[in-house]
Design an enzyme around this catalytic site. Structure first.
Site, PDB file in Angstrom:
ATOM      1  N   HIS A   1      36.850  41.737  33.690  1.00  0.00           N
ATOM      2  CA  HIS A   1      36.857  40.274  33.649  1.00  0.00           C
ATOM      3  C   HIS A   1      38.024  39.802  32.780  1.00  0.00           C
ATOM      4  O   HIS A   1      38.320  40.385  31.735  1.00  0.00           O
ATOM      5  CB  HIS A   1      35.554  39.743  33.031  1.00  0.00           C
ATOM      6  CG  HIS A   1      34.359  39.871  33.919  1.00  0.00           C
ATOM      7  ND1 HIS A   1      34.418  40.317  35.222  1.00  0.00           N
ATOM      8  CD2 HIS A   1      33.041  39.607  33.681  1.00  0.00           C
ATOM      9  CE1 HIS A   1      33.197  40.318  35.740  1.00  0.00           C
ATOM     10  NE2 HIS A   1      32.349  39.887  34.824  1.00  0.00           N
TER      11      HIS A   1
ATOM     12  N   CYS B   1      28.102  39.213  30.469  1.00  0.00           N
ATOM     13  CA  CYS B   1      29.349  39.972  30.328  1.00  0.00           C
ATOM     14  C   CYS B   1      30.525  39.091  29.919  1.00  0.00           C
ATOM     15  O   CYS B   1      31.327  39.473  29.052  1.00  0.00           O
ATOM     16  CB  CYS B   1      29.668  40.701  31.631  1.00  0.00           C
ATOM     17  SG  CYS B   1      29.562  39.673  33.120  1.00  0.00           S
TER      18      CYS B   1
END
Length: 341
Positions: free
Chosen positions: A245, A131
């Site tokens: 994130h 990710c």
């Protein structure tokens, strides 16, 4: 005529998100099958607003006749079942870490290296990157094409959802407990230290050279996806955010880098949105990117400590673009360019 699609790990955070995104984007599926472990068999999962899927047993499922498998059940489980699905004739798009560095399996970010998807024919499997790597690749692609990146230093601020539902529950319980004067150690299971109101500079296992495996992934996956000549140094940190994130990215380039031109090429990149106003609230944070498909960049500025340097802030929803959306986008490209019904 549509496709038969199976989702492995359908009851997990990413599996549910895959189903939601497939429905949102009208993926051309005539039949969708939700697969999970035996303990989840019979559970009902939503597919879009109107359809309910009953979970089937992954262990006994026959993949014959399945066209595409979207896989996110965990590395060990995928290592067992993804090859079985491929042998039965399905193309597997795998979101786990197990197949990423296999030289015969393409590692894909559709906005970055879609031309590599055709390599799936070697083993019938396509790998989805980590990710934190995915959002960085989307941001670096136009800069590398324009200025030739030589070195990257990236510091990540990764949400707990990257560790799964249990990690999200741990942050919630610890936060609630602290306000009730309960020690965080009572609920510490997923993380090595207290995560509530804290940052942990440790994601995945430590390696012999002192880096963690998450940091290693960003380095080797960049080499495979974008350019093996780019040097990457990563510092990965878990922060007490639920979803999204964030990364501070610093690059050094071979060609002279101009801030205005860098902004232009990033604005033109598919999947990348520039929101960069040098004023209060003139940037995107993890809270704002949750639920969004795009990767966002802000705080673009020259780094005057090196000859050709640039720094910027980058955020993305790790459950969507960092996992489920990227997987579905790979499947869409596969259908568009390689699988013909």
């Amino acid at each position: 005529m549509g496709y038969k699609v199976a989702v492995m790990g359908a009851t997990g955070n990413v599996g549910r998100e895959m189903l939601q995104i497939m429905s949102e984007r009208n993926f051309p599926a005539d039949e969708v099958v939700a697969l999970a472990s035996r303990r989840s068999v019979g559970r009902e999962i939503s597919y879009g607003e109107d359809e309910i899927l009953k979970v089937q047993d992954l262990d006994t499922f026959d993949f014959t006749g399945t066209d595409i498998v979207l896989s996110s059940p965990g590395g060990a489980i995928s290592a067992k079942y993804s090859p079985c699905a491929a042998e039965a004739g399905a193309v597997v798009v795998d979101n786990t870490s197990h197949f990423r560095m296999d030289p015969d399996i393409p590692l894909i970010v559709p906005e970055v290296n879609p031309e590599a998807i055709g390599e799936y024919k070697k083993k019938g499997i396509i790998a989805n990157p980590n990710c934190s790597t995915i959002q960085m690749m989307v941001a670096l692609k136009p800069l590398h094409e324009e200025f030739e990146i030589e070195r990257v230093i990236v510091s990540t601020y990764q949400s707990v959802s990257g560790g799964g539902k249990e990690a999200m529950d741990e942050l919630f319980e610890q936060t609630k407990g602290i306000f009730m004067n309960k020690p965080a150690t009572e609920t510490k299971q997923k993380f090595t230290k207290q995560i509530a109101f804290n940052c942990i500079p440790h994601i995945d296992v430590f390696m012999d050279d002192g880096q963690t495996k998450e940091e290693w992934k960003m380095k080797v996956e960049t080499a495979k996806i974008l350019d093996p000549n780019i040097k990457v140094h990563a510092n990965c940190c878990r922060v007490p955010a639920f979803i999204g994130h964030a990364e501070y990215i610093n690059i050094e380039t071979k060609k002279p880098i101009d801030e205005a031109r860098a902004r232009e090429v990033m604005q033109a990149q598919d999947g990348l949105v520039v929101v960069d106003h040098r004023e209060d609230e003139g940037y995107v944070t993890q809270v704002e990117c949750a639920g969004e498909d795009a990767t966002y960049v802000s705080r673009i500025r020259k780094d005057d400590t090196v000859e050709n340097g640039l720094s910027f802030w980058c955020v993305s929803d790790n459950l969507r673009k960092g996992a489920a959306l990227n997987t579905v986008q790979i499947a869409e490209a596969l259908v568009r360019d390689h699988l013909k019904k």
